[in-house]
Design a protein around this motif. Structure first.
Motif, PDB file in Angstrom:
ATOM      1  N   ASN A  30       7.223  -8.302  -8.747  1.00  0.00           N
ATOM      2  CA  ASN A  30       6.874  -7.904  -7.393  1.00  0.00           C
ATOM      3  C   ASN A  30       7.963  -8.286  -6.404  1.00  0.00           C
ATOM      4  OD1 ASN A  30       4.452  -6.813  -8.178  1.00  0.00           O
ATOM      5  ND2 ASN A  30       3.260  -8.649  -7.755  1.00  0.00           N
TER       6      ASN A  30
ATOM      7  N   SER B 169     -11.085  -1.888  -7.010  1.00  0.00           N
ATOM      8  CA  SER B 169     -10.795  -2.489  -8.308  1.00  0.00           C
ATOM      9  C   SER B 169     -10.469  -3.956  -8.103  1.00  0.00           C
ATOM     10  CB  SER B 169      -9.639  -1.764  -9.001  1.00  0.00           C
ATOM     11  OG  SER B 169      -8.491  -1.752  -8.171  1.00  0.00           O
TER      12      SER B 169
ATOM     13  N   GLU C 158      -0.726  -4.558 -15.253  1.00  0.00           N
ATOM     14  CA  GLU C 158      -0.598  -4.782 -13.809  1.00  0.00           C
ATOM     15  C   GLU C 158      -0.445  -3.451 -13.080  1.00  0.00           C
ATOM     16  OE1 GLU C 158       2.749  -7.376 -13.518  1.00  0.00           O
ATOM     17  OE2 GLU C 158       1.833  -8.834 -14.866  1.00  0.00           O
TER      18      GLU C 158
ATOM     19  N   LEU D  67      -3.755  -1.675 -12.812  1.00  0.00           N
ATOM     20  CA  LEU D  67      -4.616  -2.227 -11.767  1.00  0.00           C
ATOM     21  C   LEU D  67      -4.109  -1.824 -10.382  1.00  0.00           C
ATOM     22  CD1 LEU D  67      -7.040  -3.939 -10.978  1.00  0.00           C
ATOM     23  CD2 LEU D  67      -5.605  -5.982 -11.147  1.00  0.00           C
ATOM     24  N   LEU D  68      -2.802  -1.897 -10.188  1.00  0.00           N
ATOM     25  CA  LEU D  68      -2.233  -1.512  -8.900  1.00  0.00           C
ATOM     26  C   LEU D  68      -2.564  -0.060  -8.556  1.00  0.00           C
ATOM     27  CD1 LEU D  68       1.265  -3.237  -9.191  1.00  0.00           C
ATOM     28  CD2 LEU D  68      -0.512  -3.811  -7.533  1.00  0.00           C
TER      29      LEU D  68
ATOM     30  N   ASN E 100      -5.180   1.559  -9.637  1.00  0.00           N
ATOM     31  CA  ASN E 100      -6.635   1.773  -9.755  1.00  0.00           C
ATOM     32  C   ASN E 100      -7.011   2.622 -10.958  1.00  0.00           C
ATOM     33  OD1 ASN E 100      -7.220   0.310  -7.316  1.00  0.00           O
ATOM     34  ND2 ASN E 100      -6.520   2.109  -6.170  1.00  0.00           N
TER      35      ASN E 100
ATOM     36  N   ASP F  43       0.353  -9.191  -6.599  1.00  0.00           N
ATOM     37  CA  ASP F  43       0.100  -8.737  -5.236  1.00  0.00           C
ATOM     38  C   ASP F  43      -0.425  -7.307  -5.238  1.00  0.00           C
ATOM     39  OD1 ASP F  43      -0.038  -8.464  -2.540  1.00  0.00           O
ATOM     40  OD2 ASP F  43       2.120  -8.308  -2.201  1.00  0.00           O
ATOM     41  N   LYS F  44      -1.719  -7.187  -5.061  1.00  0.00           N
ATOM     42  CA  LYS F  44      -2.354  -5.879  -4.822  1.00  0.00           C
ATOM     43  C   LYS F  44      -3.099  -6.021  -3.503  1.00  0.00           C
ATOM     44  CE  LYS F  44      -5.895  -2.726  -6.662  1.00  0.00           C
ATOM     45  NZ  LYS F  44      -5.229  -1.469  -6.271  1.00  0.00           N
TER      46      LYS F  44
ATOM     47  N   ASP G 261      -4.922  -4.303  -1.615  1.00  0.00           N
ATOM     48  CA  ASP G 261      -6.277  -3.777  -1.437  1.00  0.00           C
ATOM     49  C   ASP G 261      -7.222  -4.197  -2.557  1.00  0.00           C
ATOM     50  OD1 ASP G 261      -5.052  -2.296  -3.423  1.00  0.00           O
ATOM     51  OD2 ASP G 261      -5.930  -0.385  -2.809  1.00  0.00           O
ATOM     52  N   LEU G 262      -6.907  -5.278  -3.258  1.00  0.00           N
ATOM     53  CA  LEU G 262      -7.798  -5.744  -4.327  1.00  0.00           C
ATOM     54  C   LEU G 262      -9.181  -6.000  -3.750  1.00  0.00           C
ATOM     55  CD1 LEU G 262      -7.256  -6.555  -7.420  1.00  0.00           C
ATOM     56  CD2 LEU G 262      -7.585  -8.881  -6.615  1.00  0.00           C
TER      57      LEU G 262
ATOM     58  N   ARG H 191      -6.253 -13.656  -4.376  1.00  0.00           N
ATOM     59  CA  ARG H 191      -5.698 -12.360  -4.765  1.00  0.00           C
ATOM     60  C   ARG H 191      -6.394 -11.225  -4.025  1.00  0.00           C
ATOM     61  NH1 ARG H 191      -3.026 -15.475  -6.425  1.00  0.00           N
ATOM     62  NH2 ARG H 191      -1.707 -14.359  -4.992  1.00  0.00           N
TER      63      ARG H 191
END
Length: 698
Positions: A86, A251, A292, A295-296, A298, A314-315, A317-318, A339
């Motif tokens: 990241n 997510s 990763e 997940l980033l 979605n 670092d997401k 909008d988690l 997170r």
């Protein structure tokens, strides 16, 4: 420097921030205070600010500004691969030439070293372990220490007391800082540090004292809605999660305490139709990166993860973080829930604690720093002129590879040993076992475990509770967040549908875990009098256990069984064993069964073997008896354990056996007991041995 010049530098900092975070981003006053201290005043700074505050923006902006003034590259010591990826992406967005050195890009190291020496890089991110690689330490690090424009220690709480548990390499950073040239600024950053950790970081890094800027802000996270759901047994909690996962926003991440639990829950949720995947420390680096990315983007509802997915991921909008089992400290918990909700107005944080959590805490505490006698033996076995590799040292001391490597790293930091090409040397320096420190550490660990239990049971504000545990300087008396379940009275229903619970329990309680046989002898056995080396050609075939002690399904039942006094095997355990045997895809069915001798559970093991013989119509070979001169095998180290087990059993009579023998034990931890016992049975004439145990430790 004039006020006009400072204004110009701040304008440059604002422009770089917009490159990093977009044109809408605005440099906050406290971020500028940190940047000014580093770039203009060339000071040392310790920044303790909540997750999402923008600590990485501070050091990337400072790195770019310092490079523009002609200073050397910035060195960022960074703990996790996810964090490094990241950060490199963020650096590229700001026009900063960055590269990373870590275990996943070994092929690039030489080229990166060349680019560092040639002045082509603005930022070099290194893992803490790299700091004591002999080549890096001796050929690259001196130049960096002399010419660096800035040194950044990210996630600096890892430097603290917990360093020998988490990453002893972090404590080496103080050596790097001590060797820095004059006027090179240092920045230490973390989001999770109470007063104890802040003081320890300052002492370890030399960033304390009157000339150090300490920026310590409030730790409230206005987007997080904290809840605790006491849903009951492991099956009830897993069923609750399966029922509620779709209703959680966006997510997110579901944290478990062990690798086994992560895989079990991921499999369970997939069977319920949820798009999830497991992410643990055992996951290959390339797969981690793909997970990763999923997940980033979605593409998954959640990653079911251990703490391997933590710092630096670092997401923005988690949408949620769920813990299936409580971490052992509020610091760890705050770090992981941080997170979620970085750029959203609301995110759900749910803790599903279990009674078995404390068993996991005790296990991890039990593998902390070893007693003094073992540590001193490590030092004694090392010479001052001929290095020993870790593999060569392992047979000489009773420590398994993981703990031995930890001890060597701590001794290296303390100056008692030194890592060189070819292994480790003793420095010959006096070394003191800091018993008072380790005792203090143990006491602190117990206090923080109790704090996590108190968090679950408090009727006060949960965010205020966590902030108090982290000594938040901005927490006011009686302050409440107004968002958590205790503040609002809005709670998740902990009741689980009876049918769903029953179905989940059946899924989790499906017995059977493959037991991979040992395939290679540990090195150095000749030093212990055994002529065994290379591949194991006369060991057992692949085996089975009913379950792992850390499983959410059979784990609790097996732990309870093994805690009881020795007795005949219960019917439910026999039925589970039969299910495992029925599903076993062996090449040749066993024709006989034999129990391993036991000092602690002879009745449990022999009664299980007898029942399996009766139900499976197998020849009952009774017990593989200990030899009269047998020594108890208590060693954790593989070579020591093999040496102790060699000759431990008397040869059995297997003259009537025509097929494989099922060899039965209670618990397997390292696999060496079943391996060595199987060799005895095979040497007596059995064509093959199929190991079977009630439980495996992990």
């Amino acid at each position: 420097m004039s006020a006009t010049e400072r204004t110009q530098i701040r304008a440059q900092a604002q422009a770089i921030l917009e490159q990093l975070a977009g044109p809408q981003a605005t440099l906050r006053d406290d971020q500028w205070v940190a940047i000014e201290a580093l770039v203009v005043q060339r000071r040392r700074a310790l920044v303790v600010q909540r997750t999402g505050w923008g600590k990485s923006a501070v050091y990337f902006i400072a790195a770019k500004l310092l490079r523009g003034e002609g200073h050397g590259p910035t060195v960022i010591v960074s703990p996790l691969l996810a964090l490094m990826r990241n950060q490199v992406a963020a650096a590229d967005r700001a026009g900063v030439h960055a590269a990373t050195i870590n275990s996943s890009n070994v092929a690039d190291w030489d080229d990166i070293h060349h680019r560092v020496r040639g002045g082509e890089l603005d930022v070099l991110l290194v893992s803490p372990e790299r700091l004591n690689n002999p080549d890096f330490r001796d050929t690259v690090l001196p130049a960096l220490a002399r010419d660096a424009g800035l040194v950044v220690v990210d996630e600096a709480h890892c430097v603290s007391d917990w360093g020998h548990d988490f990453r002893p390499d972090y404590r080496r950073i103080r050596t790097l800082i001590a060797e820095l040239g004059d006027g090179i600024p240092v920045l230490a950053t973390t989001a999770t540090a109470n007063d104890r950790v802040v003081d320890d970081v300052a002492a370890q890094l030399g960033v304390g004292g009157g000339d150090t800027l300490v920026l310590r802000g409030g730790l409230d996270r206005e987007s997080l809605r904290l809840s605790v759901v006491k849903a009951g047994s492991p099956a009830q909690r897993a069923a609750w999660l399966a029922a509620h996962l779709d209703s959680l926003p966006g997510s997110g991440i579901v944290y478990t305490l062990t690798v086994a639990q992560a895989h079990d829950i991921a499999a369970l949720l997939r069977e319920h139709g949820h798009p999830v995947a497991a992410y643990t420390g055992a996951t290959e680096a390339a797969e981690r990166e793909q997970l990763e990315a999923d997940l980033l983007a979605n593409r998954v509802k959640a990653l079911i993860a251990t703490s391997a997915l933590g710092m630096g991921f670092d997401k923005p909008d988690l949408g949620f973080v769920v813990h299936l089992g409580a971490p052992s400290s509020p610091i760890a918990y705050y770090q992981q829930v941080g997170r979620a909700g970085r750029s959203t107005s609301s995110a759900e944080v749910v803790l599903l604690p279990g009674r078995e959590d404390q068993d996991v805490w005790r296990y991890f505490a039990s593998v902390a720093f070893p007693p003094e006698a073992l540590v001193r033996k490590v030092i004694r076995e090392l010479g001052v002129d001929r290095p020993l590799s870790t593999a060569a040292l392992e047979p000489l001391v009773d420590l398994n590879r993981t703990r031995l490597e930890m001890v060597l790293k701590v001794l290296d930091v303390d100056g008692a040993v030194r890592r060189v090409k070819g292994g480790w040397l003793s420095t010959g320096q006096d070394w003191t076992y800091d018993e008072a420190r380790y005792r203090k550490l143990d006491e602190a660990r117990k206090r923080e475990q109790q704090a996590m239990l108190d968090y679950q049971n408090t009727d006060g504000c949960r965010m205020a509770f966590l902030r108090a545990q982290l000594d938040d300087p901005e927490l006011g008396d009686g302050e409440r967040c107004g968002r958590c379940d205790n503040c609002t009275g809005a709670r998740y229903d902990a009741v689980v549908d009876a049918n769903a619970e029953r179905d989940t329990r059946q899924r989790l309680m499906r017995p059977g875990v493959e037991l991979t046989p040992r395939k290679q002898w540990p090195s150095g056995l000749e030093k212990l009098g055994l002529e065994l080396k290379g591949r194991i050609s006369d060991g057992p075939a692949a085996g089975r256990v009913i379950g792992r002690l850390t499983d959410l399904g059979w784990g609790a039942r097996l732990r309870r069984l093994l805690d009881e006094p020795d007795a005949k095997v219960p019917d439910d355990v026999v039925q589970a064993a039969v299910q495992v045997l029925a599903a076993w895809d062996w090449q040749t069915r066993p024709t006989a069964v034999m129990a391993l001798d036991s000092d602690t559970r002879p009745l449990l093991i022999t009664s299980l073997a007898t029942e399996l013989a009766r139900l499976g119509r197998l020849t009952d070979l009774r017990v593989l008896r200990y030899a009269p001169a047998r020594r108890p095998a208590t060693a954790a180290n593989s070579a020591y354990r093999v040496a102790a087990l060699h000759g431990a059993w008397s040869p059995p009579d297997v003259s009537d056996v025509s097929g494989p023998v099922l060899l039965v034990d209670d618990v397997t931890e390292t696999g060496w007991t079943l391996t060595m016992a199987s060799r005895v049975v095979r040497a007596a004439g059995a064509p093959a041995v199929l190991p079977f145990a009630l439980a495996s430790v992990s």
